[in-house]
Motif scaffolding. Sequence first.
Motif, PDB file in Angstrom:
ATOM      1  N   UNK A 106       0.818  -1.214   0.000  1.00 28.99           N
ATOM      2  CA  UNK A 106       0.000   0.000   0.000  1.00 28.99           C
ATOM      3  C   UNK A 106       0.853   1.265   0.000  1.00 28.99           C
ATOM      4  N   UNK A 107       0.363   2.275  -0.704  1.00 28.69           N
ATOM      5  CA  UNK A 107       0.964   3.591  -0.609  1.00 28.69           C
ATOM      6  C   UNK A 107       0.728   4.204   0.756  1.00 28.69           C
ATOM      7  N   UNK A 108      -0.334   3.768   1.437  1.00 23.94           N
ATOM      8  CA  UNK A 108      -0.646   4.308   2.762  1.00 23.94           C
ATOM      9  C   UNK A 108       0.479   4.039   3.750  1.00 23.94           C
ATOM     10  N   UNK A 109       1.140   2.895   3.604  1.00 27.17           N
ATOM     11  CA  UNK A 109       2.257   2.583   4.501  1.00 27.17           C
ATOM     12  C   UNK A 109       3.400   3.558   4.299  1.00 27.17           C
ATOM     13  N   UNK A 110       3.615   3.987   3.053  1.00 24.07           N
ATOM     14  CA  UNK A 110       4.681   4.945   2.770  1.00 24.07           C
ATOM     15  C   UNK A 110       4.303   6.329   3.280  1.00 24.07           C
ATOM     16  N   UNK A 111       3.041   6.690   3.177  1.00 25.19           N
ATOM     17  CA  UNK A 111       2.591   7.968   3.724  1.00 25.19           C
ATOM     18  C   UNK A 111       2.807   7.993   5.234  1.00 25.19           C
ATOM     19  N   UNK A 156       4.985   6.048   7.147  1.00 28.33           N
ATOM     20  CA  UNK A 156       6.345   5.836   7.674  1.00 28.33           C
ATOM     21  C   UNK A 156       7.455   6.220   6.711  1.00 28.33           C
ATOM     22  N   UNK A 157       7.125   6.640   5.513  1.00 16.19           N
ATOM     23  CA  UNK A 157       8.178   7.010   4.582  1.00 16.19           C
ATOM     24  C   UNK A 157       8.858   5.796   3.980  1.00 16.19           C
ATOM     25  N   UNK A 158       9.950   6.020   3.224  1.00 17.83           N
ATOM     26  CA  UNK A 158      10.570   4.941   2.464  1.00 17.83           C
ATOM     27  C   UNK A 158      11.645   4.151   3.202  1.00 17.83           C
ATOM     28  N   UNK A 159      11.968   4.504   4.451  1.00 20.16           N
ATOM     29  CA  UNK A 159      13.100   3.868   5.120  1.00 20.16           C
ATOM     30  C   UNK A 159      12.704   2.849   6.181  1.00 20.16           C
ATOM     31  N   UNK A 160      11.524   2.995   6.755  1.00 17.90           N
ATOM     32  CA  UNK A 160      11.076   2.080   7.809  1.00 17.90           C
ATOM     33  C   UNK A 160      10.207   0.991   7.216  1.00 17.90           C
ATOM     34  N   UNK A 161      10.395  -0.245   7.687  1.00 15.81           N
ATOM     35  CA  UNK A 161       9.594  -1.377   7.236  1.00 15.81           C
ATOM     36  C   UNK A 161       8.434  -1.582   8.209  1.00 15.81           C
ATOM     37  N   UNK A 162       7.194  -1.264   7.813  1.00 17.88           N
ATOM     38  CA  UNK A 162       6.052  -1.453   8.706  1.00 17.88           C
ATOM     39  C   UNK A 162       5.713  -2.937   8.830  1.00 17.88           C
ATOM     40  N   UNK A 163       5.367  -3.369  10.049  1.00 20.27           N
ATOM     41  CA  UNK A 163       4.928  -4.752  10.211  1.00 20.27           C
ATOM     42  C   UNK A 163       3.717  -4.810  11.136  1.00 20.27           C
ATOM     43  N   UNK A 164       2.935  -5.853  10.943  1.00 16.67           N
ATOM     44  CA  UNK A 164       1.718  -6.097  11.711  1.00 16.67           C
ATOM     45  C   UNK A 164       1.776  -7.509  12.275  1.00 16.67           C
ATOM     46  N   UNK A 165       1.469  -7.670  13.556  1.00 13.60           N
ATOM     47  CA  UNK A 165       1.386  -8.993  14.157  1.00 13.60           C
ATOM     48  C   UNK A 165       0.625  -8.903  15.468  1.00 13.60           C
ATOM     49  N   UNK A 222       3.027  -9.729   9.076  1.00 10.75           N
ATOM     50  CA  UNK A 222       2.855  -9.169   7.736  1.00 10.75           C
ATOM     51  C   UNK A 222       3.689  -7.903   7.598  1.00 10.75           C
ATOM     52  N   UNK A 223       4.470  -7.814   6.519  1.00 11.27           N
ATOM     53  CA  UNK A 223       5.291  -6.646   6.218  1.00 11.27           C
ATOM     54  C   UNK A 223       4.758  -5.944   4.973  1.00 11.27           C
ATOM     55  N   UNK A 224       4.529  -4.649   5.093  1.00 10.07           N
ATOM     56  CA  UNK A 224       4.098  -3.807   3.973  1.00 10.07           C
ATOM     57  C   UNK A 224       5.288  -2.918   3.599  1.00 10.07           C
ATOM     58  N   UNK A 225       6.178  -3.443   2.777  1.00  6.73           N
ATOM     59  CA  UNK A 225       7.460  -2.786   2.519  1.00  6.73           C
ATOM     60  C   UNK A 225       7.410  -1.934   1.252  1.00  6.73           C
ATOM     61  N   UNK A 226       8.399  -1.072   1.098  1.00  6.21           N
ATOM     62  CA  UNK A 226       8.484  -0.209  -0.081  1.00  6.21           C
ATOM     63  C   UNK A 226       9.257  -0.890  -1.206  1.00  6.21           C
ATOM     64  N   UNK A 227      10.353  -1.565  -0.859  1.00  9.75           N
ATOM     65  CA  UNK A 227      11.129  -2.285  -1.861  1.00  9.75           C
ATOM     66  C   UNK A 227      12.029  -1.413  -2.708  1.00  9.75           C
ATOM     67  N   UNK A 228      12.177  -0.143  -2.326  1.00 10.94           N
ATOM     68  CA  UNK A 228      12.928   0.790  -3.186  1.00 10.94           C
ATOM     69  C   UNK A 228      13.622   1.822  -2.320  1.00 10.94           C
ATOM     70  N   UNK A 229      14.818   2.197  -2.715  1.00 10.84           N
ATOM     71  CA  UNK A 229      15.562   3.261  -2.056  1.00 10.84           C
ATOM     72  C   UNK A 229      15.529   4.484  -2.965  1.00 10.84           C
TER      73      UNK A 229
END
Length: 466
Positions: A342-347, A349-358, A428-435
Amino acid sequence: MTPFQHIHRSSFFAPAGTVTKSVTAVTPADLEGGTLPPDAADWVKASGFKADAGSVLVVPGQGGSISRVLFGLGSDRAESPFLSGRLAKLLPPGDWSIDAEGIAADHLALGFGLGSYSFAKYKSEKPRDARLVVSGDADAMDIERQLAGVLLARDLINTPTNDMGPDNLEAAFRALGEHYGALVSSIVGDDLLEKNFPLIHTVGRASAVAPRLLEMRWGKKGNPRITLVGKGVCFDTGGLDIKTATGMALMKKDMGGAANVMGLALMIMDAGLPVDLTVLVPAVENSISSNAFRPGDIYKSRKGITVQIDNTDAEGRLVLADALAYADETPPDLLIDMATLTGAARVALGPELAPFFTDDEDLAGKLLLAAKEAADPVWRMPLWMGYDKDLRTRAADITNSPSGGMAGSINAALFLKRFVTASPSWIHFDIYGWNPSEKPHAPVGGEAFAIRALYRVIRDRAQAGK
């Protein structure tokens, strides 16, 4: 070129005992303290070198030789643990050793290796040939193992879709399994319907390259069971809810979840961890054709839950739903999924942090600790069940895209949670995958997220027999 060009790659590191030139790491305080030899001190003064973070000064010796190299750490040594990646780009050719008091030896070596990376498959440039002798305080094999996993993920994401479609991703997946003696299989095209993976088929059926579910099994039965699931959308047009040109520009990276779980699997297998490992990748292209799935369509998932399609651009959760349901039928001790979801995860936490849910508090705590130790940042997000009602829809059990535009990453995680009911521990990880911007240890491009931290957690669990 195989996907394993970076496994134990000697071009980054020189063998122990190699005669080297020396790099001395310094701070502004070191320069002011007068601790440098007179020749170096005079050159520093003449050059205006301030020891800014990541700066390099070559001090000449007699006859045009190099006397020493000074490497600036800036005022805060801990600001960038992988600052040594700058050295890989700036050092003259040769073999080098680094004296950097206060920086962990494994971070020095890993940073250097990560910074040595360049994606040059489609370019004629030659890689730099500066090499580092890894300090005896560091575990060179484990550093190379982690480096190999990260660089595999980068390579896969950076490769354009004309060379990394679902069939190419399967080839790389099979090569990884064969390298480590794993059992690899795939279900392709209409066989997905026969084998009851309807959502994977639905998302990928409009592409010229057939959708598929890739499966890898490695390890010994009876060991702790680990299952990794990675979103493998090799390109995402958005489907009939088509993306803008800007939104589509980086969609070769939409298989970043698959790339990351493959990098993590490499680390696990290369280390020979005592686990029973399964890796699942639904590999598809979300394309547009006369048979593309449509907004308003309703499909029955593998689990039997019916899903109304309210946005064809919310396709990643659909392919993951079938894969997670399949994984959950024989519940592993630990189930991990990774997706550029999701783009919402980037909004958030930005592109550097990996959001996770558990919901697993113990796992969350151990992951946060491992992430800090590995300098591989993650951030926990809430599985807030108050939003679960937003998934409901009148005509089907759930929608793939709740209206309102709020809590997008949480809603996506709650959607996936519907398909994991038996596994005792799921994350679950909602990652950006890009620097998106250059860092000392990473160029602009495909990037691995959280897999070094996850590797630590899995290694510790496996050694404890959990």
